[in-house]
Design an enzyme around this catalytic site. Sequence first.
Site, PDB file in Angstrom:
ATOM      1  N   ARG A  77      47.196  45.030  51.941  1.00 32.63           N
ATOM      2  CA  ARG A  77      47.022  43.744  51.252  1.00 32.63           C
ATOM      3  C   ARG A  77      47.654  43.822  49.838  1.00 32.63           C
ATOM      4  NH1 ARG A  77      42.256  42.147  47.357  1.00 32.63           N
ATOM      5  NH2 ARG A  77      42.648  40.030  46.746  1.00 32.63           N
ATOM      6  N   HIS A 121      46.994  36.716  42.241  1.00 32.80           N
ATOM      7  CA  HIS A 121      45.929  37.855  41.793  1.00 32.80           C
ATOM      8  C   HIS A 121      46.161  37.887  40.418  1.00 32.80           C
ATOM      9  CE1 HIS A 121      43.811  41.539  43.298  1.00 32.80           C
ATOM     10  NE2 HIS A 121      43.600  41.621  41.786  1.00 32.80           N
ATOM     11  N   GLU A 166      39.428  36.505  43.704  1.00 32.56           N
ATOM     12  CA  GLU A 166      38.352  36.471  42.634  1.00 32.56           C
ATOM     13  C   GLU A 166      38.521  35.326  41.577  1.00 32.56           C
ATOM     14  OE1 GLU A 166      37.902  40.278  40.988  1.00 32.56           O
ATOM     15  OE2 GLU A 166      37.462  41.325  42.891  1.00 32.56           O
ATOM     16  N   ASN A 293      34.948  41.073  48.203  1.00 35.19           N
ATOM     17  CA  ASN A 293      35.212  42.312  47.325  1.00 35.19           C
ATOM     18  C   ASN A 293      34.065  42.880  46.714  1.00 35.19           C
ATOM     19  OD1 ASN A 293      37.963  41.848  47.417  1.00 35.19           O
ATOM     20  ND2 ASN A 293      38.656  41.279  45.366  1.00 35.19           N
ATOM     21  N   TYR A 295      31.909  45.878  44.523  1.00 33.87           N
ATOM     22  CA  TYR A 295      31.988  47.163  43.893  1.00 33.87           C
ATOM     23  C   TYR A 295      30.490  47.520  43.363  1.00 33.87           C
ATOM     24  CZ  TYR A 295      37.100  46.705  43.484  1.00 33.87           C
ATOM     25  OH  TYR A 295      38.217  46.846  43.898  1.00 33.87           O
ATOM     26  N   GLU A 352      38.346  44.407  49.007  1.00 35.04           N
ATOM     27  CA  GLU A 352      38.423  45.469  48.093  1.00 35.04           C
ATOM     28  C   GLU A 352      36.923  46.106  48.137  1.00 35.04           C
ATOM     29  OE1 GLU A 352      39.457  44.378  44.133  1.00 35.04           O
ATOM     30  OE2 GLU A 352      40.966  43.006  44.691  1.00 35.04           O
TER      31      GLU A 352
HETATM   32  C1  FCB Z   1      39.004  43.675  41.077  1.00 38.58           C
HETATM   33  C2  FCB Z   1      40.221  43.152  41.174  1.00 38.58           C
HETATM   34  C3  FCB Z   1      41.276  44.359  41.228  1.00 38.58           C
HETATM   35  C4  FCB Z   1      40.653  45.541  40.531  1.00 38.58           C
HETATM   36  C5  FCB Z   1      39.404  46.118  40.823  1.00 38.58           C
HETATM   37  C6  FCB Z   1      38.808  47.170  40.478  1.00 38.58           C
HETATM   38  O1  FCB Z   1      37.972  42.924  40.277  1.00 38.58           O
HETATM   39  O2  FCB Z   1      40.405  42.221  41.979  1.00 38.58           O
HETATM   40  O3  FCB Z   1      42.545  43.796  40.842  1.00 38.58           O
HETATM   41  O4  FCB Z   1      40.956  45.524  39.255  1.00 38.58           O
HETATM   42  O5  FCB Z   1      38.682  45.065  40.521  1.00 38.58           O
END
Ligand code: FCB
Length: 448
Positions: A77, A121, A166, A293, A295, A352
Amino acid sequence: MTTRRFPQGFLWGSATAAFQIEGATREDGRGESIWDRFCATPGKVLNGDTGDPACDHYHRWRDDITLMKSLGLQAYRFSIAWPRIIPQGRGQVNPAGLDFYDRLVDGLLDAGIRPFVTLYHWDLPQALEDAGGWPARDTASAFADYADVVVRRLGDRVKHWITLNEPWCSAFLGYWTGDHAPGVREGPVLAAAHHLLLGHGLALAALRAAYPDVQAGITLNFSPADPASDSDADRAAAWRYDGFFNRWYLDPLYRGTYPEDMLQLYARLGQTPPVQPDDMRIIAVPMDFLGVNYYSRAVIRDDPQAGGLRYAHERPEGEYTHMDWEVHPDSLRRLLERLHAEYAPGVLYITENGAAYPDEIAPDGGVHDPDRIRYIARHLVACHDAITAGVPLRGYFVWSLMDNFEWAFGYSRRFGIIYVDYATQRRILKDSALFMRQVIAANAVEEG
Ligand code: FCB
């Protein structure tokens, strides 16, 4: 130890974004983006870091594909820099920009790696920002025109397209907190968010008009919200946060409406999204997949003193990454199950997931990153749990293929499974890259 085997055909990939890896910001006719301008503004990016040299991927892409192939990665990607394709945002197309991505796509296909292209992006052409940026409605149609140019060149070979990455970040960090480019504080954030979504819908139509067989979707970032306590006030605050972060994008895309509770809340704050007739229908056109995405989660409490949506973040005890993001894999499982139960995307990909840790080259020449391996392994187990529960999750893209420019943190945060020595541009496979190679080869992860 139990072995968690993934369904046959589960797709293993890695992800990057143009501004974070390419460098060469002034080469071959590329125009200025809002991130070039932001980096050049003193005090905006840590250590005054800029988009150069990044990973110099613009020149080293062949070697980078070789590295991907050596790890067995099946998909990649990456994003296309709008200012390389249409330097002024609209109008004149720059053939050299299209040529670069054309060669990259051919290189990937030759290596047996499936390209997933993100059209946006975050690197808006500065000329469009000067004309009003995302708060201006015209930016949505400029985006669709750009999508049309790109798909007509690459759509014969690229079959997976992600319109936006995002939009919450583009709107909120770009036009409200000002932490990201274009650095606007307390601007027309709902207009920015709405025109991003509208641009998504228009671009989706452009992609399908050019190549009806493409698979197209969007990538959203999610922050599942847990209330800090069982109190009604904290629960309500967590729900507001969920509305602000997650539902504000999901509901338009999957239900064709903004969430009513949030519309009312924002109206009390004097804000309304600039919706015109037909917009919601364009935004809600069914997608082929949802990119997720993930985290970390958010733990939220009610805070009557705080302005706006009157919530505050709690920092629970736990494990944290170098971003100071809590490691909380079970929230990914719950998120996937919730998306499936409430919005039912036909296909989901993790577009992600990954973690920053302060990696160093060890005396033996390796980069030993057990924390990242654990982070990824635990999130893969969460994915596996979700699949077992019936979620149509079809692939996982680790963020990121290599260390890169981490936005306002510059080069200070390393997310790669490949280490980049920025001074020499040498790449070193971290232990996590070798771990990914094993996972991919086995199509399985060991739990425990
Ligand atoms: C996300 C972004 C990516 C990267 C990660 C850590 O928000 O999409 O570009 O910076 O965080």
